[in-house]
Design a protein around this motif. Structure first.
Motif, PDB file in Angstrom:
ATOM      1  N   PRO A   1     176.540 -97.842 -60.435  1.00 32.24           N
ATOM      2  CA  PRO A   1     175.051 -97.777 -60.808  1.00 32.24           C
ATOM      3  C   PRO A   1     174.557 -96.423 -61.271  1.00 32.24           C
ATOM      4  O   PRO A   1     173.661 -96.291 -62.191  1.00 32.24           O
ATOM      5  CB  PRO A   1     174.377 -98.365 -59.689  1.00 32.24           C
ATOM      6  N   ASP A   2     174.960 -95.562 -60.612  1.00 33.29           N
ATOM      7  CA  ASP A   2     174.289 -93.934 -60.852  1.00 33.29           C
ATOM      8  C   ASP A   2     174.681 -93.499 -62.061  1.00 33.29           C
ATOM      9  O   ASP A   2     174.153 -92.872 -62.862  1.00 33.29           O
ATOM     10  CB  ASP A   2     174.747 -93.098 -59.683  1.00 33.29           C
ATOM     11  N   GLU A   3     175.944 -93.868 -62.496  1.00 37.96           N
ATOM     12  CA  GLU A   3     176.543 -93.367 -63.789  1.00 37.96           C
ATOM     13  C   GLU A   3     176.055 -94.240 -64.922  1.00 37.96           C
ATOM     14  O   GLU A   3     175.315 -93.780 -66.083  1.00 37.96           O
ATOM     15  CB  GLU A   3     178.162 -93.539 -63.780  1.00 37.96           C
ATOM     16  N   ALA A   4     175.807 -95.689 -64.626  1.00 41.50           N
ATOM     17  CA  ALA A   4     175.169 -96.573 -65.792  1.00 41.50           C
ATOM     18  C   ALA A   4     173.661 -95.851 -65.836  1.00 41.50           C
ATOM     19  O   ALA A   4     173.108 -95.846 -67.120  1.00 41.50           O
ATOM     20  CB  ALA A   4     175.050 -97.863 -65.249  1.00 41.50           C
ATOM     21  N   THR A   5     172.931 -95.509 -64.815  1.00 38.92           N
ATOM     22  CA  THR A   5     171.757 -95.223 -65.077  1.00 38.92           C
ATOM     23  C   THR A   5     171.592 -93.808 -65.857  1.00 38.92           C
ATOM     24  O   THR A   5     170.672 -93.585 -66.644  1.00 38.92           O
ATOM     25  CB  THR A   5     171.199 -94.980 -63.573  1.00 38.92           C
ATOM     26  N   ARG A   6     172.507 -92.971 -65.431  1.00 39.63           N
ATOM     27  CA  ARG A   6     172.526 -91.743 -66.104  1.00 39.63           C
ATOM     28  C   ARG A   6     172.844 -91.823 -67.779  1.00 39.63           C
ATOM     29  O   ARG A   6     172.289 -91.121 -68.538  1.00 39.63           O
ATOM     30  CB  ARG A   6     173.644 -90.720 -65.656  1.00 39.63           C
ATOM     31  N   LEU A   7     173.842 -92.652 -68.059  1.00 39.59           N
ATOM     32  CA  LEU A   7     174.205 -92.962 -69.340  1.00 39.59           C
ATOM     33  C   LEU A   7     172.981 -93.528 -70.231  1.00 39.59           C
ATOM     34  O   LEU A   7     172.653 -93.352 -71.386  1.00 39.59           O
ATOM     35  CB  LEU A   7     175.220 -93.856 -69.441  1.00 39.59           C
ATOM     36  N   LEU A   8     172.022 -94.420 -69.621  1.00 39.19           N
ATOM     37  CA  LEU A   8     171.234 -95.236 -69.986  1.00 39.19           C
ATOM     38  C   LEU A   8     169.900 -94.299 -70.496  1.00 39.19           C
ATOM     39  O   LEU A   8     169.441 -94.421 -71.281  1.00 39.19           O
ATOM     40  CB  LEU A   8     170.709 -96.388 -69.132  1.00 39.19           C
ATOM     41  N   ARG A   9     169.694 -93.187 -69.339  1.00 39.84           N
ATOM     42  CA  ARG A   9     168.632 -92.365 -69.657  1.00 39.84           C
ATOM     43  C   ARG A   9     169.330 -91.320 -70.987  1.00 39.84           C
ATOM     44  O   ARG A   9     168.274 -90.932 -71.795  1.00 39.84           O
ATOM     45  CB  ARG A   9     168.658 -91.276 -68.540  1.00 39.84           C
ATOM     46  N   GLN A  10     170.692 -91.197 -71.028  1.00 40.71           N
ATOM     47  CA  GLN A  10     170.959 -90.346 -72.071  1.00 40.71           C
ATOM     48  C   GLN A  10     170.567 -91.153 -73.391  1.00 40.71           C
ATOM     49  O   GLN A  10     170.030 -90.560 -74.439  1.00 40.71           O
ATOM     50  CB  GLN A  10     172.423 -90.183 -72.161  1.00 40.71           C
ATOM     51  N   ARG A  11     171.157 -92.335 -73.328  1.00 43.06           N
ATOM     52  CA  ARG A  11     171.000 -93.227 -74.567  1.00 43.06           C
ATOM     53  C   ARG A  11     169.297 -93.067 -74.889  1.00 43.06           C
ATOM     54  O   ARG A  11     168.934 -93.095 -76.096  1.00 43.06           O
ATOM     55  CB  ARG A  11     171.204 -94.537 -74.239  1.00 43.06           C
ATOM     56  N   LEU A  12     168.352 -93.435 -73.878  1.00 42.98           N
ATOM     57  CA  LEU A  12     167.066 -93.427 -74.219  1.00 42.98           C
ATOM     58  C   LEU A  12     166.610 -92.103 -74.956  1.00 42.98           C
ATOM     59  O   LEU A  12     165.522 -92.278 -75.608  1.00 42.98           O
ATOM     60  CB  LEU A  12     166.080 -93.661 -72.714  1.00 42.98           C
ATOM     61  N   ASP A  13     167.010 -91.016 -74.346  1.00 42.12           N
ATOM     62  CA  ASP A  13     166.493 -89.703 -75.020  1.00 42.12           C
ATOM     63  C   ASP A  13     167.001 -89.512 -76.240  1.00 42.12           C
ATOM     64  O   ASP A  13     166.193 -89.260 -77.215  1.00 42.12           O
ATOM     65  CB  ASP A  13     167.312 -88.488 -74.122  1.00 42.12           C
ATOM     66  N   LEU A  14     168.140 -89.997 -76.580  1.00 40.87           N
ATOM     67  CA  LEU A  14     168.752 -89.876 -78.195  1.00 40.87           C
ATOM     68  C   LEU A  14     167.916 -91.114 -78.759  1.00 40.87           C
ATOM     69  O   LEU A  14     167.497 -90.815 -80.040  1.00 40.87           O
ATOM     70  CB  LEU A  14     170.108 -90.454 -78.164  1.00 40.87           C
ATOM     71  N   LEU A  15     167.489 -92.083 -78.158  1.00 42.60           N
ATOM     72  CA  LEU A  15     166.598 -93.270 -79.098  1.00 42.60           C
ATOM     73  C   LEU A  15     165.412 -92.628 -79.283  1.00 42.60           C
ATOM     74  O   LEU A  15     164.917 -92.891 -80.400  1.00 42.60           O
ATOM     75  CB  LEU A  15     166.651 -94.548 -78.124  1.00 42.60           C
ATOM     76  N   GLU A  16     164.703 -91.838 -78.311  1.00 43.93           N
ATOM     77  CA  GLU A  16     163.326 -91.488 -78.554  1.00 43.93           C
ATOM     78  C   GLU A  16     163.390 -90.409 -79.722  1.00 43.93           C
ATOM     79  O   GLU A  16     162.298 -90.323 -80.189  1.00 43.93           O
ATOM     80  CB  GLU A  16     162.974 -91.006 -77.188  1.00 43.93           C
ATOM     81  N   ARG A  17     164.204 -89.628 -79.692  1.00 47.38           N
ATOM     82  CA  ARG A  17     164.361 -88.481 -80.860  1.00 47.38           C
ATOM     83  C   ARG A  17     164.663 -89.317 -81.982  1.00 47.38           C
ATOM     84  O   ARG A  17     163.951 -89.010 -82.912  1.00 47.38           O
ATOM     85  CB  ARG A  17     165.561 -87.703 -80.628  1.00 47.38           C
ATOM     86  N   ASP A  18     165.525 -90.417 -82.190  1.00 48.23           N
ATOM     87  CA  ASP A  18     165.356 -91.156 -83.545  1.00 48.23           C
ATOM     88  C   ASP A  18     164.129 -91.718 -83.722  1.00 48.23           C
ATOM     89  O   ASP A  18     163.864 -91.748 -84.925  1.00 48.23           O
ATOM     90  CB  ASP A  18     166.659 -92.152 -83.205  1.00 48.23           C
ATOM     91  N   VAL A  19     163.542 -92.172 -82.653  1.00 50.10           N
ATOM     92  CA  VAL A  19     162.414 -93.014 -83.039  1.00 50.10           C
ATOM     93  C   VAL A  19     161.234 -92.203 -83.693  1.00 50.10           C
ATOM     94  O   VAL A  19     160.661 -92.279 -84.665  1.00 50.10           O
ATOM     95  CB  VAL A  19     161.836 -93.784 -81.849  1.00 50.10           C
ATOM     96  N   THR A  20     161.138 -90.777 -83.155  1.00 53.00           N
ATOM     97  CA  THR A  20     160.275 -89.924 -83.634  1.00 53.00           C
ATOM     98  C   THR A  20     160.552 -89.337 -85.041  1.00 53.00           C
ATOM     99  O   THR A  20     159.835 -89.358 -85.810  1.00 53.00           O
ATOM    100  CB  THR A  20     160.245 -88.530 -82.646  1.00 53.00           C
ATOM    101  N   THR A  21     161.922 -89.192 -85.212  1.00 57.36           N
ATOM    102  CA  THR A  21     162.408 -88.840 -86.657  1.00 57.36           C
ATOM    103  C   THR A  21     162.077 -89.906 -87.621  1.00 57.36           C
ATOM    104  O   THR A  21     161.602 -89.538 -88.588  1.00 57.36           O
ATOM    105  CB  THR A  21     163.914 -88.545 -86.659  1.00 57.36           C
ATOM    106  N   ALA A  22     162.264 -91.235 -87.224  1.00 52.88           N
ATOM    107  CA  ALA A  22     162.068 -92.293 -88.004  1.00 52.88           C
ATOM    108  C   ALA A  22     160.515 -92.407 -88.466  1.00 52.88           C
ATOM    109  O   ALA A  22     160.393 -92.767 -89.566  1.00 52.88           O
ATOM    110  CB  ALA A  22     162.707 -93.802 -87.657  1.00 52.88           C
ATOM    111  N   ARG A  23     159.990 -92.216 -87.345  1.00 52.74           N
ATOM    112  CA  ARG A  23     158.143 -92.532 -87.512  1.00 52.74           C
ATOM    113  C   ARG A  23     158.119 -91.549 -88.638  1.00 52.74           C
ATOM    114  O   ARG A  23     157.106 -91.662 -89.463  1.00 52.74           O
ATOM    115  CB  ARG A  23     157.703 -92.484 -86.197  1.00 52.74           C
ATOM    116  N   GLU A  24     158.360 -90.294 -88.638  1.00 56.15           N
ATOM    117  CA  GLU A  24     157.764 -89.219 -89.171  1.00 56.15           C
ATOM    118  C   GLU A  24     158.274 -89.404 -90.649  1.00 56.15           C
ATOM    119  O   GLU A  24     157.620 -89.206 -91.789  1.00 56.15           O
ATOM    120  CB  GLU A  24     158.419 -87.875 -88.757  1.00 56.15           C
ATOM    121  N   ALA A  25     159.640 -89.657 -90.990  1.00 52.68           N
ATOM    122  CA  ALA A  25     160.324 -89.963 -92.242  1.00 52.68           C
ATOM    123  C   ALA A  25     159.389 -91.180 -92.884  1.00 52.68           C
ATOM    124  O   ALA A  25     159.352 -91.215 -94.137  1.00 52.68           O
ATOM    125  CB  ALA A  25     161.594 -90.289 -92.079  1.00 52.68           C
TER     126      ALA A  25
END
Length: 215
Positions: free
Chosen positions: A119-143
């Motif tokens: 569970p701790d690794e799953a949590t860390r990996l999901l946070r990693q995915r969320l960070d990347l997603l939020e970056r992509d969302v910001t980029t997509a919204r600006e574009a």
């Protein structure tokens, strides 16, 4: 229910959308589709491009208009969309817009085997995915904002959809992480115990023996 089409490859849909603009030869079609981003919208596989074009011609969706030669380049056949092709384009668009079909993602596949991770690794990996997603969302919204100043919204609707899906996924992951970190996620203790002791809790062992699940 989706229809069985004479040429069911999405490349055919893309080709019809290009030829609906004007007659072109295959190289022009491929260039136009790439410049319009249709290869990204439809996940096109270019290896079958010329086979698809030939099959569309065979089934009367497109028709040869003329052959042209530019300099020393090989002769190229110019195609136009036929009336049957226009009907197919419209009918296919109606089906794709109106009828949901299962679209399995790699993320869904990963979630289906999430239990193999601590569970701790799953949590860390999901946070990693969320960070990347939020970056992509910001980029997509600006574009999207930049494109909206130059391109009619009608031709950006697929980008709006992509952004909405990314935002929804990010919101769902935040909610899941909140349950993991607060300890309120059902079965979290049993999941953790399995990884830390190597023993399968009774409720999970019973679950693993079942083979009568239905989607």
């Amino acid at each position: 229910m989706t229809k069985r089409r004479k040429v069911g490859n999405l490349l055919a849909l893309a080709v019809l959308s290009a030829l609906a603009q004007r007659p072109m030869h295959p190289y022009e079609i491929a260039t136009a589709l790439r410049s319009w981003g249709k290869d990204q919208d439809m996940g096109l596989k270019w290896g079958s491009f010329y086979t698809v074009v030939r099959n569309m011609d065979k089934h009367g969706l497109i028709a040869a208009v003329e052959s042209v030669r530019e300099g020393r380049r090989p002769e190229r056949t110019v195609y136009r969309i036929t009336e049957a092709g226009r009907e197919e384009l419209s009918d296919w668009a109606r089906e794709l817009v109106s009828t949901p079909v299962p679209e399995r993602s790699h993320f869904r596949a990963g979630l289906s085997v999430l239990a193999v991770l601590h569970p701790d690794e799953a949590t860390r990996l999901l946070r990693q995915r969320l960070d990347l997603l939020e970056r992509d969302v910001t980029t997509a919204r600006e574009a999207l904002g930049q494109h909206a100043r130059q391109i009619p919204r009608l031709f950006l609707v697929e980008s709006e959809y992509d952004l909405a899906i990314q935002e929804a996924e990010a919101a769902w992951i935040r909610s899941l992480l909140a349950e993991f970190t607060s300890g309120t996620y059902p079965g979290l203790d049993a999941w953790r115990a399995f990884h830390e002791t190597g023993e399968i809790p009774a409720e999970l062992a019973e679950l693993a023996e079942r083979t009568d699940f239905t989607e």
